[in-house]
Design a protein around this motif. Structure first.
Motif, PDB file in Angstrom:
ATOM      1  N   ALA A 141       0.823  -1.211   0.000  1.00  0.00           N
ATOM      2  CA  ALA A 141       0.000   0.000   0.000  1.00  0.00           C
ATOM      3  C   ALA A 141       0.855   1.259   0.000  1.00  0.00           C
ATOM      4  O   ALA A 141       0.363   2.341  -0.316  1.00  0.00           O
ATOM      5  CB  ALA A 141      -0.926  -0.007   1.211  1.00  0.00           C
ATOM      6  N   THR A 142       2.122   1.138   0.345  1.00  0.00           N
ATOM      7  CA  THR A 142       3.032   2.280   0.306  1.00  0.00           C
ATOM      8  C   THR A 142       4.157   1.984  -0.687  1.00  0.00           C
ATOM      9  O   THR A 142       4.498   0.831  -0.932  1.00  0.00           O
ATOM     10  CB  THR A 142       3.646   2.565   1.688  1.00  0.00           C
ATOM     11  OG1 THR A 142       4.342   1.404   2.136  1.00  0.00           O
ATOM     12  CG2 THR A 142       2.572   2.932   2.704  1.00  0.00           C
ATOM     13  N   ALA A 143       4.729   3.034  -1.225  1.00  0.00           N
ATOM     14  CA  ALA A 143       5.825   2.886  -2.180  1.00  0.00           C
ATOM     15  C   ALA A 143       7.047   2.289  -1.488  1.00  0.00           C
ATOM     16  O   ALA A 143       7.203   2.395  -0.268  1.00  0.00           O
ATOM     17  CB  ALA A 143       6.180   4.242  -2.776  1.00  0.00           C
ATOM     18  N   GLY A 144       7.888   1.650  -2.254  1.00  0.00           N
ATOM     19  CA  GLY A 144       9.100   1.061  -1.705  1.00  0.00           C
ATOM     20  C   GLY A 144      10.193   0.955  -2.748  1.00  0.00           C
ATOM     21  O   GLY A 144       9.984   1.215  -3.934  1.00  0.00           O
ATOM     22  N   VAL A 145      11.355   0.549  -2.282  1.00  0.00           N
ATOM     23  CA  VAL A 145      12.521   0.408  -3.153  1.00  0.00           C
ATOM     24  C   VAL A 145      13.043  -1.011  -3.045  1.00  0.00           C
ATOM     25  O   VAL A 145      13.176  -1.554  -1.949  1.00  0.00           O
ATOM     26  CB  VAL A 145      13.624   1.411  -2.760  1.00  0.00           C
ATOM     27  CG1 VAL A 145      14.894   1.179  -3.573  1.00  0.00           C
ATOM     28  CG2 VAL A 145      13.147   2.841  -2.929  1.00  0.00           C
ATOM     29  N   VAL A 146      13.346  -1.603  -4.195  1.00  0.00           N
ATOM     30  CA  VAL A 146      13.994  -2.908  -4.245  1.00  0.00           C
ATOM     31  C   VAL A 146      15.425  -2.662  -4.724  1.00  0.00           C
ATOM     32  O   VAL A 146      15.634  -2.050  -5.768  1.00  0.00           O
ATOM     33  CB  VAL A 146      13.281  -3.880  -5.194  1.00  0.00           C
ATOM     34  CG1 VAL A 146      14.061  -5.189  -5.312  1.00  0.00           C
ATOM     35  CG2 VAL A 146      11.854  -4.128  -4.734  1.00  0.00           C
ATOM     36  N   THR A 147      16.393  -3.136  -3.949  1.00  0.00           N
ATOM     37  CA  THR A 147      17.797  -2.985  -4.308  1.00  0.00           C
ATOM     38  C   THR A 147      18.308  -4.305  -4.869  1.00  0.00           C
ATOM     39  O   THR A 147      18.176  -5.350  -4.230  1.00  0.00           O
ATOM     40  CB  THR A 147      18.633  -2.575  -3.083  1.00  0.00           C
ATOM     41  OG1 THR A 147      18.151  -1.315  -2.608  1.00  0.00           O
ATOM     42  CG2 THR A 147      20.109  -2.450  -3.440  1.00  0.00           C
ATOM     43  N   LEU A 148      18.885  -4.232  -6.057  1.00  0.00           N
ATOM     44  CA  LEU A 148      19.532  -5.371  -6.699  1.00  0.00           C
ATOM     45  C   LEU A 148      21.034  -5.124  -6.636  1.00  0.00           C
ATOM     46  O   LEU A 148      21.519  -4.100  -7.118  1.00  0.00           O
ATOM     47  CB  LEU A 148      19.077  -5.494  -8.154  1.00  0.00           C
ATOM     48  CG  LEU A 148      19.765  -6.553  -9.011  1.00  0.00           C
ATOM     49  CD1 LEU A 148      19.448  -7.969  -8.508  1.00  0.00           C
ATOM     50  CD2 LEU A 148      19.347  -6.407 -10.471  1.00  0.00           C
ATOM     51  N   THR A 149      21.778  -6.046  -6.040  1.00  0.00           N
ATOM     52  CA  THR A 149      23.226  -5.882  -5.924  1.00  0.00           C
ATOM     53  C   THR A 149      23.925  -6.352  -7.205  1.00  0.00           C
ATOM     54  O   THR A 149      23.336  -7.129  -7.977  1.00  0.00           O
ATOM     55  CB  THR A 149      23.783  -6.684  -4.741  1.00  0.00           C
ATOM     56  OG1 THR A 149      23.673  -8.085  -5.035  1.00  0.00           O
ATOM     57  CG2 THR A 149      23.054  -6.350  -3.443  1.00  0.00           C
ATOM     58  N   PRO A 150      25.171  -5.954  -7.409  1.00  0.00           N
ATOM     59  CA  PRO A 150      25.928  -6.471  -8.559  1.00  0.00           C
ATOM     60  C   PRO A 150      26.153  -7.985  -8.478  1.00  0.00           C
ATOM     61  O   PRO A 150      26.493  -8.606  -9.482  1.00  0.00           O
ATOM     62  CB  PRO A 150      27.256  -5.709  -8.478  1.00  0.00           C
ATOM     63  CG  PRO A 150      26.933  -4.457  -7.748  1.00  0.00           C
ATOM     64  CD  PRO A 150      25.887  -4.862  -6.746  1.00  0.00           C
ATOM     65  N   ALA A 151      25.921  -8.578  -7.304  1.00  0.00           N
ATOM     66  CA  ALA A 151      26.024 -10.033  -7.166  1.00  0.00           C
ATOM     67  C   ALA A 151      24.719 -10.725  -7.535  1.00  0.00           C
ATOM     68  O   ALA A 151      24.633 -11.954  -7.531  1.00  0.00           O
ATOM     69  CB  ALA A 151      26.415 -10.391  -5.737  1.00  0.00           C
ATOM     70  N   GLY A 152      23.671  -9.941  -7.836  1.00  0.00           N
ATOM     71  CA  GLY A 152      22.403 -10.518  -8.277  1.00  0.00           C
ATOM     72  C   GLY A 152      21.435 -10.852  -7.161  1.00  0.00           C
ATOM     73  O   GLY A 152      20.550 -11.679  -7.356  1.00  0.00           O
ATOM     74  N   GLN A 153      21.562 -10.207  -6.015  1.00  0.00           N
ATOM     75  CA  GLN A 153      20.654 -10.453  -4.889  1.00  0.00           C
ATOM     76  C   GLN A 153      19.787  -9.223  -4.646  1.00  0.00           C
ATOM     77  O   GLN A 153      20.258  -8.097  -4.764  1.00  0.00           O
ATOM     78  CB  GLN A 153      21.452 -10.801  -3.639  1.00  0.00           C
ATOM     79  CG  GLN A 153      22.289 -12.049  -3.825  1.00  0.00           C
ATOM     80  CD  GLN A 153      23.281 -12.261  -2.697  1.00  0.00           C
ATOM     81  OE1 GLN A 153      23.587 -11.364  -1.932  1.00  0.00           O
ATOM     82  NE2 GLN A 153      23.797 -13.470  -2.610  1.00  0.00           N
TER      83      GLN A 153
END
Length: 158
Positions: free
Chosen positions: A52-64
């Motif tokens: 219901a609220t905005a969020g951020v997904v972080t993708l690392t250079p290792a693919g996680q």
């Protein structure tokens, strides 16, 4: 006309002969190998469950992936690039924000991070560099379901 005056006028009217010299200059140049780059793996944030609220997904250079507010799962993958350039040379790598879309729905991809082999974005003795790229995906509140595709720009220069 007086001879003295004529001699003075003649001396003033005749230009002095200047001496001239020629010299040969040297020049040199080094032509660097042209930079080439190709994507070997597409960046994939996996699957994200919106909230219901905005969020951020972080993708690392290792693919996680990780997110403090959104559930992520599936099979994420860092973006991968192969770069060739002048051997044993440091390269400057920059990123321009991108977007992914599904119809009228969009999300921004930004805050890029990268790792390279060899380290420090320096090509190896053969002129090769492998680059892994991660970033942030900005997911809107109640983001519409669907598959989103888009792009971002990687710029590499000497």
């Amino acid at each position: 006309m007086n001879m003295k005056i004529a001699a003075i006028i003649a001396a003033v009217a005749i230009p002095n002969m200047a001496s001239a010299v020629s010299v040969t200059g040297n020049a040199s140049v080094q032509i660097q190998t042209a930079i080439t780059a190709s994507q070997t793996q597409q960046m994939n944030f996996g699957t994200v469950a919106p909230a219901a609220t905005a969020g951020v997904v972080t993708l690392t250079p290792a693919g996680q992936t990780s997110s403090p507010t959104l559930a992520t799962y599936g099979t994420p993958a860092a973006g991968q690039f192969t770069i060739t350039a002048q051997p044993s040379t440091a390269l400057n790598v920059t990123f321009a924000d991108g977007t992914v879309t599904n119809g009228a729905n969009t999300m921004t991809v930004d805050t890029f991070t990268s790792t390279s082999t060899p380290a420090s974005n320096t090509t190896d003795a053969s002129g090769n560099l492998a680059l892994n790229v991660g970033a942030n995906l900005n997911v809107g509140a109640n983001q519409a379901a669907g598959t989103y595709n888009g792009n971002y720009t990687v710029t590499v220069n000497y």
